[in-house]
Design an enzyme around this catalytic site. Structure first.
Site, PDB file in Angstrom:
ATOM      1  N   THR A  90       0.837  -1.196   0.000  1.00 55.74           N
ATOM      2  CA  THR A  90       0.000   0.000   0.000  1.00 55.74           C
ATOM      3  C   THR A  90       0.877   1.254   0.000  1.00 55.74           C
ATOM      4  OG1 THR A  90      -0.114   0.307   2.400  1.00 55.74           O
ATOM      5  CG2 THR A  90      -1.679  -1.250   1.418  1.00 55.74           C
ATOM      6  N   GLY A 310      -3.991   9.175   4.802  1.00 60.87           N
ATOM      7  CA  GLY A 310      -4.079   8.260   5.930  1.00 60.87           C
ATOM      8  C   GLY A 310      -3.016   7.189   5.888  1.00 60.87           C
ATOM      9  N   GLU A 311      -3.263   6.090   6.574  1.00 56.89           N
ATOM     10  CA  GLU A 311      -2.350   4.941   6.660  1.00 56.89           C
ATOM     11  C   GLU A 311      -1.071   5.252   7.427  1.00 56.89           C
ATOM     12  OE1 GLU A 311      -1.400   2.806   3.078  1.00 56.89           O
ATOM     13  OE2 GLU A 311      -3.352   3.143   2.190  1.00 56.89           O
ATOM     14  N   GLY A 312      -0.835   6.498   7.815  1.00 52.73           N
ATOM     15  CA  GLY A 312       0.432   6.876   8.417  1.00 52.73           C
ATOM     16  C   GLY A 312       1.381   7.512   7.432  1.00 52.73           C
TER      17      GLY A 312
END
Length: 346
Positions: A90, A310-312
């Protein structure tokens, strides 16, 4: 939640600032980054800062409020992205690879019985309840999720990591975070609820309506962080709250990502005052609540690029900037090297 927070070492922070002043550059030439690295060193307890081993913890969970039509995507997307996090395929995984950071995806509440290879399984339950109908989770479930986050920080510290970032994945979590922000900040939904992953005008209106009805239903007050979390929050937020609390307990600097992380950070600070001293801000996200939450925490994000991935990913971008600043702190020429007089503070 009852533990004593030992604040970061002020003497080490001052020592690091003095070291910065000896580098051949204008005083405070690197602006916020000089203070941020001083903060990190104070948390770690050494002027010889080491942030080489870093990771981002990505909490994955579903949110029952999706049933109210507040997102253009269904819960199947959470499972799909979680699976690809396990495969390290991702956005945050690709970016983390570039800066030499690990990604630890955590299934804390994905609405499926599937086991995701490469994902840490700490599932509390298969998604939260639809908070418009009943509280999102029980206090026991919320505390279990908080403990997961704290335990992960402890495990990372024992494994030698010295810098962690926060990330999340869960369809509907800009609604849960906006609902929590509205309650924590005592502001109406219109101030904090944005379009998330791309809602239409009609979808945004529905999102704000759902939040307003929930706030009326539960009569939440800003002094009730745990009840706010249980009533309208998410398991990802609870887990990240635990990560921030773990940072304070185990003296680990935690780089906060976007708006979901900011809500978790403020919840942690409200539960255990002093937690914010262990938080490193990364960016002011696109969601309208981001700036308000960071201001409430007294933190100043250095990136302002309307990030909303998002996701960091924002935390990982901050990793790279901290590494660049570290290169000057560790190897920059001093005024002594150039045989010129240092600048003096007045």
């Amino acid at each position: 939640m009852e533990f004593k927070i030992e604040e970061p070492d002020k003497k080490i922070r001052q020592e690091i600032k003095a070291n910065w002043d000896r580098v051949a550059k204008p005083l405070d030439g690197l602006g916020e980054f000089e203070g941020l690295l001083a903060r990190i060193g104070a948390i770690l307890g050494s002027p010889e800062i080491d942030i080489a081993k870093k990771a981002v913890i990505v909490m994955c969970a579903d949110n029952g409020v999706v049933a109210e039509g507040i997102s253009q995507s269904g819960q199947e997307i959470t499972a799909a992205v979680t699976e690809n996090l396990g495969k390290r395929n991702t956005s945050v995984c690709k970016m983390a690879q570039t800066v030499g950071a690990e990604v630890f995806p955590v299934d804390i509440g994905v609405n499926t019985d599937r086991i995701f290879p490469g994902v840490i399984s700490r599932k509390v339950k298969k998604g939260t309840n639809d908070f418009l109908l009943k509280p999102a989770m029980s206090e026991r479930e919320a505390m279990q999720a908080v403990r997961v986050g704290m335990e992960l920080v402890k495990e990372c510290k024992e494994a030698g990591y010295t810098l962690l970032g926060t990330g999340e994945m869960g369809i509907g979590n800009t609604t849960t975070s906006a609902a929590m922000a509205a309650a924590l900040l005592s502001v109406p939904p219109e101030i904090v609820a944005g379009r998330g992953a791309g809602l239409s005008d009609e979808g945004l209106a529905r999102k704000r309506q759902v939040i307003a009805e929930a706030l009326e239903k539960y009569q939440l007050r800003e002094t009730e962080p745990m009840r706010i979390l249980c009533s309208v929050g998410g398991l990802d937020i609870a887990g990240l709250c635990g990560v921030f609390l773990g940072g304070a307990k185990y003296h680990m600097p935690i780089v906060a990502d976007g708006v979901i992380s900011a809500v978790a950070a403020l919840t942690a600070e409200r539960l255990c005052p002093g937690t914010k001293e262990f938080i490193i801000p990364s960016h002011k996200g696109k969601e309208p609540a981001s700036e308000l939450l960071m201001r409430e925490l007294g933190l100043s994000p250095v990136l302002d690029a309307e990030l909303a991935l998002g996701e960091g990913t924002g935390a990982v971008m901050m990793f790279s900037l901290l590494d660049i600043a570290m290169s000057l702190y560790e190897t920059g020429a001093t005024f002594g090297d150039f045989k010129i007089e240092e600048y003096h503070r007045f």
